[in-house]
Design an enzyme around this catalytic site. Structure first.
Site, PDB file in Angstrom:
ATOM      1  N   LYS A   1       0.890  -1.180   0.000  1.00  0.00           N
ATOM      2  CA  LYS A   1       0.000   0.000   0.000  1.00  0.00           C
ATOM      3  C   LYS A   1       0.921   1.221   0.000  1.00  0.00           C
ATOM      4  O   LYS A   1       1.212   1.824   1.033  1.00  0.00           O
ATOM      5  CB  LYS A   1      -0.925  -0.040   1.219  1.00  0.00           C
TER       6      LYS A   1
HETATM    7  N1  PMP Z   1      -7.529  -2.150  -3.207  1.00  0.00           N
HETATM    8  C1  PMP Z   1      -6.856  -0.989  -3.239  1.00  0.00           C
HETATM    9  C2  PMP Z   1      -6.019  -0.665  -4.423  1.00  0.00           C
HETATM   10  C3  PMP Z   1      -6.950  -0.094  -2.154  1.00  0.00           C
HETATM   11  O1  PMP Z   1      -6.279   1.062  -2.170  1.00  0.00           O
HETATM   12  C4  PMP Z   1      -7.767  -0.434  -1.041  1.00  0.00           C
HETATM   13  C5  PMP Z   1      -7.874   0.483   0.158  1.00  0.00           C
HETATM   14  N2  PMP Z   1      -8.316   1.764  -0.174  1.00  0.00           N
HETATM   15  C6  PMP Z   1      -8.468  -1.654  -1.072  1.00  0.00           C
HETATM   16  C7  PMP Z   1      -8.304  -2.487  -2.160  1.00  0.00           C
HETATM   17  C8  PMP Z   1      -9.336  -2.066   0.091  1.00  0.00           C
HETATM   18  O2  PMP Z   1      -8.551  -2.364   1.229  1.00  0.00           O
HETATM   19  P1  PMP Z   1      -9.133  -2.236   2.711  1.00  0.00           P
HETATM   20  O3  PMP Z   1     -10.344  -3.078   2.772  1.00  0.00           O
HETATM   21  O4  PMP Z   1      -8.025  -2.762   3.586  1.00  0.00           O
HETATM   22  O5  PMP Z   1      -9.410  -0.797   2.957  1.00  0.00           O
END
Ligand code: PMP
Length: 296
Positions: free
Chosen positions: A154
């Site tokens: 991330k």
């Molecule tokens: N995919 C991407 C590319 C993201 O940036 C995110 C979070 N914004 C997610 C999936 C979802 O992740 P999470 O459920 O941990 O927020």
């Protein structure tokens, strides 16, 4: 707002970062998106673990421990007197001389921003018709390959996602789905993707090039708990176009129905029964799990 900046709590106007910070110059950093519900931070350990994993992958040395990071997040919420909040921790390589060599930077920059969170119109599971759905397109771009920049990191380098979002904006829809270079469905620009086919709940496997979403993990868990068959399976556009229901997940938006893909209506064109069931259960789950902001 009070911001956590490198171990200090400072007013928003004083929370500034150097123009020599490699996060700004090269997109060299990592971040998280976390949510607090009714005085509890949901999945704090999982988010902090992913934050550290992203930093480790990029060899960014964080100048605090996991426990110190969790405490810094809780303290930022306390100082802002927030009980329902969106939380954005960011770590960058830090300030250093020009030139992308990470050795130019001696200390990572750590920031925690919090904002009051209000219900999103798309996620109002309390309404009688269920949450409003979104329309999406398939992006002409492909998701970053795991052997170039892994989507599991991330990172603050979201240009792959932003380019796809520009295409969604130009097409007049809310978001875009990215395929991988083999043509399998990955995820949206900032959300994971699910489809319902033959009463089974399906989502692309992590190795196809998607973020290991905390909401994705939670949805797979709560679905299994209510007896829904779940699987991480390779998906193509055929599976999306012929699905009974389709939805996306992320911390910020929780569970949002996708009612059209590439101009084709999905299912009934409204939030489907499994999407609604899981949406309600997810909100219920967040009420009972999480780290208390204040020690009661
Ligand atoms: N995919 C991407 C590319 C993201 O940036 C995110 C979070 N914004 C997610 C999936 C979802 O992740 P999470 O459920 O941990 O927020």
């Amino acid at each position: 707002m009070i911001i956590y900046l490198n171990g200090r709590f400072v007013p928003e106007e004083e929370a500034s970062v150097s123009v020599f910070d490699h996060g700004f110059l090269y997109g060299d950093g990592v971040f998280e998106g976390i949510k607090a519900y009714d005085g509890r931070v949901f999945a704090l350990d999982e988010h902090v673990d992913r934050f550290f994993e992203s930093a480790t992958s990029l060899q960014i040395v964080l100048p605090l421990s996991r426990d110190e990071m969790k405490e810094a997040i809780l303290e930022t919420l306390r100082r802002n007197k927030l009980k329902n909040a969106y939380i954005r921790p960011v770590a960058s390589r830090g300030p250093g001389a020009l030139g992308l060599d990470p050795r130019n930077c001696s200390r990572a920059t750590i920031v925690i921003i919090v904002a009051a969170d209000t219900q999103h119109p798309e996620t109002d599971h309390g309404s009688s018709t269920g949450p409003k759905g979104i329309k999406v397109i398939t992006s002409a771009l492909r998701r970053n390959r795991p052997d170039t920049l892994s989507p599991k990191i991330k990172s603050t380098n979201y240009l792959n996602n932003i380019l796809a979002k520009l295409q969604a904006n130009a097409a007049g829809v809310q978001d875009a789905i990215l395929l991988n270079t083999e043509g399998f469905v990955c995820e949206l620009t900032g959300n994971n993707l699910f489809v319902v086919k033959n009463r089974r709940l399906l989502t692309p496997p992590l190795w196809h090039g998607v973020l290991d979403g905390v909401t994705r993990r939670t949805v797979l868990k709560i679905a299994a708990e209510v007896g829904i068959e779940t699987a991480e399976e390779p998906l193509t556009l055929h599976d999306l176009y012929t699905s009974a229901e389709c939805f996306c997940t992320a911390t910020r938006i929780e569970i949002v129905p996708i009612v059209a893909v590439d101009g084709r209506q999905i299912g009934s064109g409204e939030a489907g029964p499994m999407t609604r069931q899981l949406g309600e259960r997810f909100l219920e789950y967040t009420r009972h799990h999480g780290t208390p902001i204040n020690n009661e």
